[in-house]
Design an enzyme around this catalytic site. Structure first.
Site, PDB file in Angstrom:
ATOM      1  N   HIS A 202      -8.638  -5.837   2.320  1.00 29.00           N
ATOM      2  CA  HIS A 202      -8.467  -7.168   1.695  1.00 29.00           C
ATOM      3  C   HIS A 202      -6.982  -7.486   1.561  1.00 29.00           C
ATOM      4  O   HIS A 202      -6.136  -6.613   1.702  1.00 29.00           O
ATOM      5  CB  HIS A 202      -9.108  -7.208   0.299  1.00 29.00           C
ATOM      6  CG  HIS A 202      -8.396  -6.333  -0.694  1.00 29.00           C
ATOM      7  ND1 HIS A 202      -8.498  -4.956  -0.695  1.00 29.00           N
ATOM      8  CD2 HIS A 202      -7.549  -6.634  -1.712  1.00 29.00           C
ATOM      9  CE1 HIS A 202      -7.749  -4.458  -1.651  1.00 29.00           C
ATOM     10  NE2 HIS A 202      -7.151  -5.458  -2.290  1.00 29.00           N
ATOM     11  N   ASP A 204      -4.330  -9.391  -1.391  1.00 25.00           N
ATOM     12  CA  ASP A 204      -4.366  -9.746  -2.818  1.00 25.00           C
ATOM     13  C   ASP A 204      -4.134 -11.254  -2.958  1.00 25.00           C
ATOM     14  O   ASP A 204      -3.227 -11.804  -2.328  1.00 25.00           O
ATOM     15  CB  ASP A 204      -3.281  -8.979  -3.588  1.00 25.00           C
ATOM     16  CG  ASP A 204      -3.614  -7.498  -3.699  1.00 25.00           C
ATOM     17  OD1 ASP A 204      -4.758  -7.114  -3.380  1.00 25.00           O
ATOM     18  OD2 ASP A 204      -2.730  -6.713  -4.102  1.00 25.00           O
ATOM     19  N   HIS A 259      -4.776  -4.519   3.046  1.00 30.13           N
ATOM     20  CA  HIS A 259      -4.678  -3.095   2.724  1.00 30.13           C
ATOM     21  C   HIS A 259      -6.037  -2.595   2.252  1.00 30.13           C
ATOM     22  O   HIS A 259      -6.946  -3.402   1.986  1.00 30.13           O
ATOM     23  CB  HIS A 259      -3.588  -2.852   1.661  1.00 30.13           C
ATOM     24  CG  HIS A 259      -3.704  -3.724   0.442  1.00 30.13           C
ATOM     25  ND1 HIS A 259      -3.385  -5.061   0.430  1.00 30.13           N
ATOM     26  CD2 HIS A 259      -4.127  -3.436  -0.814  1.00 30.13           C
ATOM     27  CE1 HIS A 259      -3.591  -5.561  -0.771  1.00 30.13           C
ATOM     28  NE2 HIS A 259      -4.041  -4.593  -1.548  1.00 30.13           N
ATOM     29  N   ARG A 271      -7.484  10.581  -7.622  1.00 26.67           N
ATOM     30  CA  ARG A 271      -6.435   9.596  -7.329  1.00 26.67           C
ATOM     31  C   ARG A 271      -6.474   8.514  -8.404  1.00 26.67           C
ATOM     32  O   ARG A 271      -7.535   8.000  -8.755  1.00 26.67           O
ATOM     33  CB  ARG A 271      -6.650   8.967  -5.955  1.00 26.67           C
ATOM     34  CG  ARG A 271      -5.621   7.895  -5.648  1.00 26.67           C
ATOM     35  CD  ARG A 271      -5.690   7.401  -4.198  1.00 26.67           C
ATOM     36  NE  ARG A 271      -4.473   6.660  -3.893  1.00 26.67           N
ATOM     37  CZ  ARG A 271      -4.325   5.353  -4.095  1.00 26.67           C
ATOM     38  NH1 ARG A 271      -5.302   4.634  -4.579  1.00 26.67           N
ATOM     39  NH2 ARG A 271      -3.187   4.756  -3.826  1.00 26.67           N
TER      40      ARG A 271
HETATM   41  C1  GA4 Z   1      -8.273  -8.090  -4.911  1.00 21.17           C
HETATM   42  C2  GA4 Z   1      -6.997  -7.914  -5.761  1.00 21.17           C
HETATM   43  C3  GA4 Z   1      -7.306  -7.593  -7.223  1.00 21.17           C
HETATM   44  O1  GA4 Z   1      -7.737  -6.226  -7.328  1.00 21.17           O
HETATM   45  C4  GA4 Z   1      -8.411  -8.510  -7.802  1.00 21.17           C
HETATM   46  C5  GA4 Z   1      -9.656  -8.267  -6.979  1.00 21.17           C
HETATM   47  C6  GA4 Z   1     -10.916  -9.019  -7.405  1.00 21.17           C
HETATM   48  C7  GA4 Z   1     -11.791  -8.137  -8.314  1.00 21.17           C
HETATM   49  O2  GA4 Z   1     -11.891  -6.945  -8.096  1.00 21.17           O
HETATM   50  O3  GA4 Z   1     -12.417  -8.697  -9.216  1.00 21.17           O
HETATM   51  C8  GA4 Z   1     -11.607  -9.453  -6.091  1.00 21.17           C
HETATM   52  C9  GA4 Z   1     -10.570  -9.179  -4.966  1.00 21.17           C
HETATM   53  C10 GA4 Z   1      -9.272  -8.946  -5.693  1.00 21.17           C
HETATM   54  C11 GA4 Z   1     -10.470 -10.336  -3.941  1.00 21.17           C
HETATM   55  C12 GA4 Z   1     -11.847 -10.982  -3.582  1.00 21.17           C
HETATM   56  C13 GA4 Z   1     -12.812 -11.023  -4.782  1.00 21.17           C
HETATM   57  C14 GA4 Z   1     -12.028 -10.924  -6.070  1.00 21.17           C
HETATM   58  C15 GA4 Z   1     -12.944  -8.788  -5.754  1.00 21.17           C
HETATM   59  C16 GA4 Z   1     -13.554  -9.745  -4.802  1.00 21.17           C
HETATM   60  C17 GA4 Z   1     -14.610  -9.449  -4.061  1.00 21.17           C
HETATM   61  C18 GA4 Z   1      -8.563  -8.299  -9.293  1.00 21.17           C
HETATM   62  C19 GA4 Z   1      -8.138  -9.925  -7.420  1.00 21.17           C
HETATM   63  O4  GA4 Z   1      -7.573 -10.756  -8.076  1.00 21.17           O
HETATM   64  O5  GA4 Z   1      -8.699 -10.183  -6.177  1.00 21.17           O
END
Ligand code: GA4
Length: 329
Positions: A202, A204, A259, A271
């Site tokens: 994914h 961020d 990443h 980890r």
């Molecule tokens: C990825 C980056 C951060 O960890 C996060 C993630 C969020 C979550 O885990 O709730 C998301 C992910 C992240 C992107 C797409 C969506 C939202 C899980 C998911 C399937 C907290 C964020 O802001 O986006």
């Protein structure tokens, strides 16, 4: 040099070793801003050392995190299940993604920290001051790095920095715990490959992310075309990850890097990673400022608010390329 190839029925993946830029923030002689800009253009990712966040702040936060993850499942579940904030175990986000980890995902305003500290710790006021101390130190570092980026591309630092210092800034704090996976046959998180996934591929969504870990491997960044680069991180360093909003604000000049984290099958150690996601106030309009638009280059994305982008993000799966939806024809 390609050192290993993982056979996958779905896609070909290559693991490559490259030298990820490591930038010494204490080096006043070097052109730190220029090095940061080059790393953001090429990889959307770099490491910083001598960053000024005191080691004891990182170590104390890490110890508290392990204390929490060592608790029993019912104790951890008292925090409330991640929806999206709270304690999560193998479920990621709201659209059915999974990974071999457990985590805490928290908002960083003082009210949320105080509320959660009561659910997380038996000594809430101590825990609250540890987590606030960590978040504020790392927010400060994120602002310093954003200021250096702005300098490097010739815009006033305040243009970027105020997005994280604003009282309503929407930043998050995440603790990820990847216990060793001993029985890979019981994992449901293969995502099409042969190795189970800790946290799937994914980018961020926010402006930028600062990550530190306890040194147990697993993190990889993508160079595109199925090439992945393992990131070895010593616990004294932070990784800086360019997020989707920074890609939009620089009209694609900085890359929001994809990443992932492979499941922890190679180490007996646990980890732990700690992540600060720097996000702006929800009503901020995200667009490329005119001074960053190169002559003859039109904006790549239509303007949107961070609140719009978050709703879009949570309505889709982890691995989607969310910015495509906001691309101008
Ligand atoms: C990825 C980056 C951060 O960890 C996060 C993630 C969020 C979550 O885990 O709730 C998301 C992910 C992240 C992107 C797409 C969506 C939202 C899980 C998911 C399937 C907290 C964020 O802001 O986006």
């Amino acid at each position: 040099m390609v050192v290993a190839t993982q056979m996958s029925p779905i896609r070909t993946e290559k693991i490559r070793e490259i030298k990820i830029p490591t930038i010494d923030l204490s080096d006043k002689e070097s052109k730190v801003s220029k090095l940061i800009v080059e790393a953001c253009e090429e990889y959307g990712f770099f490491k910083v050392i001598n960053h000024g966040v005191p080691h004891h702040i990182i170590k104390t936060m890490e110890d508290e995190s392990f204390d929490f993850f060592h608790k029993t499942l019912p104790e951890k579940q008292r925090v409330g299940s991640a929806n999206p904030f709270g304690y999560g175990n193998k479920n990621i986000g709201l659209s059915g993604d999974t990974g071999e980890l457990e985590y805490l995902l928290l908002q960083t305003n003082q009210k949320a920290i105080d509320h959660n500290s009561k659910l997380i710790s038996n000594t809430p006021s101590t825990f609250s001051s540890i987590i606030s101390g960590y978040v504020e130190a790392v927010r400060g570092l994120a602002c310093e790095i954003l200021g250096l980026m702005a300098n490097g591309i010739g815009v006033p630092p305040s243009l970027f920095v105020t997005l994280l210092t604003d009282h309503d800034s929407d930043s998050l704090f995440r603790l990820n715990h990847y216990p060793p996976v001993t029985d890979t046959s019981s994992s449901s998180s293969f995502h099409g490959g042969n190795t189970p996934i800790g946290f799937g591929d994914h980018s961020d969504p926010q402006i930028l992310t600062l990550l530190t870990s306890n040194g147990v491997p697993g993190l990889q960044i993508s160079l595109g075309n199925g090439v992945w680069v393992p990131v070895n991180l010593d616990p004294q360093a932070f990784c800086v990850i360019v997020g989707d909003l920074l890609q939009v604000m620089t009209n694609g000049r900085f890359k929001s890097v994809r990443h992932r984290v492979m499941a922890n099958i190679s180490s007996r150690e646990r980890r732990l990673s700690m992540l600060f996601f720097g996000g702006p106030p929800p009503q901020t309009t995200i667009t490329c400022p005119p001074q960053l638009l190169k002559p003859n280059k039109s904006p790549l994305y239509k303007p949107f608010t961070w609140a719009d982008y978050k709703s879009h993000t949570y309505a889709h799966r982890l691995g989607e390329t969310r910015l495509d939806h906001f691309k101008l024809p």
